[in-house]
Enzyme design. Structure first.
Site, PDB file in Angstrom:
ATOM      1  N   CYS A  63    -101.318  14.648 -66.652  1.00 29.13           N
ATOM      2  CA  CYS A  63    -102.280  15.276 -65.763  1.00 29.13           C
ATOM      3  C   CYS A  63    -101.717  15.145 -64.428  1.00 29.13           C
ATOM      4  O   CYS A  63    -101.792  13.872 -63.883  1.00 29.13           O
ATOM      5  CB  CYS A  63    -103.717  15.055 -66.007  1.00 29.13           C
ATOM      6  SG  CYS A  63    -104.495  16.316 -64.926  1.00 29.13           S
ATOM      7  N   CYS A  67    -107.806  11.867 -60.682  1.00 28.36           N
ATOM      8  CA  CYS A  67    -109.294  11.541 -60.911  1.00 28.36           C
ATOM      9  C   CYS A  67    -109.167  10.028 -61.361  1.00 28.36           C
ATOM     10  O   CYS A  67    -108.561   9.622 -62.332  1.00 28.36           O
ATOM     11  CB  CYS A  67    -109.732  12.368 -62.120  1.00 28.36           C
ATOM     12  SG  CYS A  67    -109.800  14.020 -61.745  1.00 28.36           S
ATOM     13  N   CYS A  70    -109.875   8.705 -65.039  1.00 30.26           N
ATOM     14  CA  CYS A  70    -109.202   9.505 -66.317  1.00 30.26           C
ATOM     15  C   CYS A  70    -107.996   8.649 -66.870  1.00 30.26           C
ATOM     16  O   CYS A  70    -106.993   8.653 -66.137  1.00 30.26           O
ATOM     17  CB  CYS A  70    -108.836  10.960 -65.997  1.00 30.26           C
ATOM     18  SG  CYS A  70    -108.426  11.999 -67.473  1.00 30.26           S
ATOM     19  N   CYS A 107    -115.546  22.891 -78.981  1.00 30.03           N
ATOM     20  CA  CYS A 107    -114.801  22.961 -77.508  1.00 30.03           C
ATOM     21  C   CYS A 107    -113.231  22.727 -77.691  1.00 30.03           C
ATOM     22  O   CYS A 107    -113.112  21.380 -78.068  1.00 30.03           O
ATOM     23  CB  CYS A 107    -115.420  22.392 -76.594  1.00 30.03           C
ATOM     24  SG  CYS A 107    -114.674  22.394 -74.966  1.00 30.03           S
ATOM     25  N   CYS A 138    -116.189  27.346 -77.307  1.00 26.57           N
ATOM     26  CA  CYS A 138    -116.101  26.655 -76.169  1.00 26.57           C
ATOM     27  C   CYS A 138    -114.798  26.173 -75.355  1.00 26.57           C
ATOM     28  O   CYS A 138    -113.884  25.978 -76.430  1.00 26.57           O
ATOM     29  CB  CYS A 138    -117.155  25.590 -75.766  1.00 26.57           C
ATOM     30  SG  CYS A 138    -117.320  24.577 -74.139  1.00 26.57           S
ATOM     31  N   CYS A 198    -121.357  24.992 -69.198  1.00 30.50           N
ATOM     32  CA  CYS A 198    -121.484  23.842 -69.575  1.00 30.50           C
ATOM     33  C   CYS A 198    -121.249  22.853 -68.284  1.00 30.50           C
ATOM     34  O   CYS A 198    -119.892  23.017 -68.089  1.00 30.50           O
ATOM     35  CB  CYS A 198    -121.068  23.330 -70.674  1.00 30.50           C
ATOM     36  SG  CYS A 198    -121.130  21.586 -71.286  1.00 30.50           S
ATOM     37  N   ARG A 268    -127.087  17.163 -72.656  1.00 32.17           N
ATOM     38  CA  ARG A 268    -126.191  16.576 -73.730  1.00 32.17           C
ATOM     39  C   ARG A 268    -125.148  15.439 -73.547  1.00 32.17           C
ATOM     40  O   ARG A 268    -124.512  15.345 -72.553  1.00 32.17           O
ATOM     41  CB  ARG A 268    -125.169  17.924 -73.437  1.00 32.17           C
ATOM     42  CG  ARG A 268    -123.979  17.737 -75.010  1.00 32.17           C
ATOM     43  CD  ARG A 268    -123.181  18.904 -74.926  1.00 32.17           C
ATOM     44  NE  ARG A 268    -123.737  20.135 -74.772  1.00 32.17           N
ATOM     45  CZ  ARG A 268    -124.479  20.958 -75.940  1.00 32.17           C
ATOM     46  NH1 ARG A 268    -124.204  20.294 -77.023  1.00 32.17           N
ATOM     47  NH2 ARG A 268    -124.636  22.005 -75.821  1.00 32.17           N
TER      48      ARG A 268
END
Length: 320
Positions: A63, A67, A70, A107, A138, A198, A268
Site C-alpha cells: 500500500c 498510515c 499499518c 466484508c 460489506c 461502518c 463492534r
C-alpha cells in the site's frame, strides 16, 4: 454522577462533550459501576442480539499510504505476505465458512489507497455471489467515488466500511498521504449512494481522551450505522511498533464511553480484541458492545467462530 448521566441517556437524551469527559474520567474503583450502566444502555437500545461479521483479506500489502499503525503500508518493513486481488472462488469459500458458522455480514477488504477499475468489476462479481449465499456483503476498498459506490450498491453491496481512525486533530500524526477530509468525503459519498456505513477507529495510537471523544461526536454527526472499535496491536516494522498496548480496563472504558455517546449504534469490537483484552475479552458485552468481528483480522490472529458463539451463548445473548 455516572448514574445521572446514564439516566439521561436511558431517557433518550444525548450527552454533551463536557459530560463525555465525566464518563471518560471515571476512575478504576468505579469502573464496574460504569460498565453496569453501559450494559443497561446496550440492553435498552440494542436488546440481546449480537451482530457478527467476518472479513477476508482480498488484497494484501504494497500500500502506498503511510498510515503509521499499518503492517500493509509499503513504508513499513514487516515481512507480511503481499499479493494482488485473490480469485473470487477463494473469497466465496471464506464467505461460505462464515455463513455456516452463523455470521451475518462478510466484508471484502483490499489494501491500497483505492481499487482500480478492473478490480472493481471483479469485486462486484464477488459481492453478487456473497449476496446469493445469504450473507450481507460489506467492502473496504479505499477512497472511492460516489459513482463507484453506487455501482457497488446496485450490485448488492449492503455496507461500506471506511474508518475515520481517530480525531481530525490527531489524524495528521498517523497519516500524511491522505487527509481526514478525504475520509469524510468517501463516507458522505457512500451515504449518498444509499449504503449502510461502518466507520470507527483505532485506539492506542497515542491519542488523548479528547481525541476519542471528538471522534465519537464526529461519528454521531455522520450518523453511521456501525462503529468498529479496534485496539492497536503494535507490529514490529511499523512506525508504532514500539507502542505499549492499552491496559484492558482502559479498552473496556472506551467501549462504555462509546455506548454512552452512541446508544443506538452497533458498537463492534474488532482488531486487537484478544491481544489487548486477553482474559477480560468476555467483558465486552458488559461494557456495552453489541457486535463483533469474528475470525481472523487482516494480518493478525483473531478468534474462532466457535469460541465467539460460545461466548455469546454463555451471556444469554443471541446472534442477530
Amino acid at each position: 454522577m455516572i448514574d445521572i448521566l446514564a439516566d439521561k441517556v436511558l431517557n433518550g437524551g444525548s450527552l454533551t462533550k463536557e459530560e463525555a469527559f465525566q464518563v471518560a474520567g471515571v476512575q478504576r474503583k468505579n469502573l464496574f459501576n460504569l460498565f453496569s450502566f453501559a450494559n443497561k444502555i446496550r440492553e435498552k437500545f440494542r436488546t440481546d442480539s449480537v451482530d457478527l461479521c467476518a472479513i477476508v483479506n482480498a488484497k494484501s500489502g504494497a500500500c502506498p499510504e503511510d498510515c503509521s499503525y499499518c503492517a500493509q503500508s509499503s513504508k513499513s518493513k514487516t515481512g507480511i505476505e503481499v499479493y494482488p486481488l485473490i480469485r473470487k472462488e477463494v473469497v466465496l469459500e471464506k464467505a461460505k465458512e462464515a455463513k455456516e458458522a452463523g455470521v451475518k455480514r462478510f466484508c471484502i477488504v483490499t489494501s491500497g489507497r483505492r481499487i482500480g477499475k478492473a478490480e472493481l468489476f471483479e469485486i462486484v462479481t464477488m459481492v453478487k455471489k456473497i449476496r446469493r449465499i445469504g450473507l450481507l456483503p460489506c467492502a473496504t476498498l479505499g477512497l472511492l467515488s460516489k459513482g463507484e459506490l453506487l455501482f457497488l450498491k446496485e450490485s448488492g453491496l449492503e455496507r461500506y466500511h471506511h474508518n475515520l481512525e481517530t480525531s481530525e486533530r490527531f489524524f495528521p500524526e498517523i497519516c500524511r498521504t491522505h487527509t481526514y477530509h478525504d475520509k469524510l468525503k468517501t463516507i458522505e459519498a457512500a451515504k449518498a449512494a444509499g449504503l449502510s456505513i461502518c466507520s470507527g477507529g483505532i485506539f492506542g495510537l497515542g491519542e488523548t481522551w479528547e481525541d476519542r471523544i471528538d471522534m465519537a461526536f464526529a461519528l454521531k454527526e455522520l450518523d453511521v450505522n456501525s462503529i468498529p472499535v479496534n485496539f492497536l496491536i503494535p507490529v514490529k516494522g511499523t512506525s508504532l511498533g514500539d507502542m505499549d498496548m492499552l491496559y484492558p480496563f482502559e479498552a473496556l472504558k472506551i467501549i462504555s464511553l462509546y455506548r454512552f455517546l452512541l446508544p443506538g449504534k452497533e458498537i463492534r469490537i474488532c482488531g486487537g480484541r484478544m491481544q489487548v483484552l486477553g482474559e477480560f475479552n468476555s467483558m465486552v458485552f458488559i461494557a456495552g458492545a453489541d457486535s463483533l468481528l469474528t475470525g481472523n483480522y487482516l494480518t493478525t490472529t483473531g478468534r474462532t467462530f466457535k469460541d465467539d458463539l460460545k461466548l455469546i451463548r454463555d451471556y444469554g445473548l443471541k446472534v442477530g
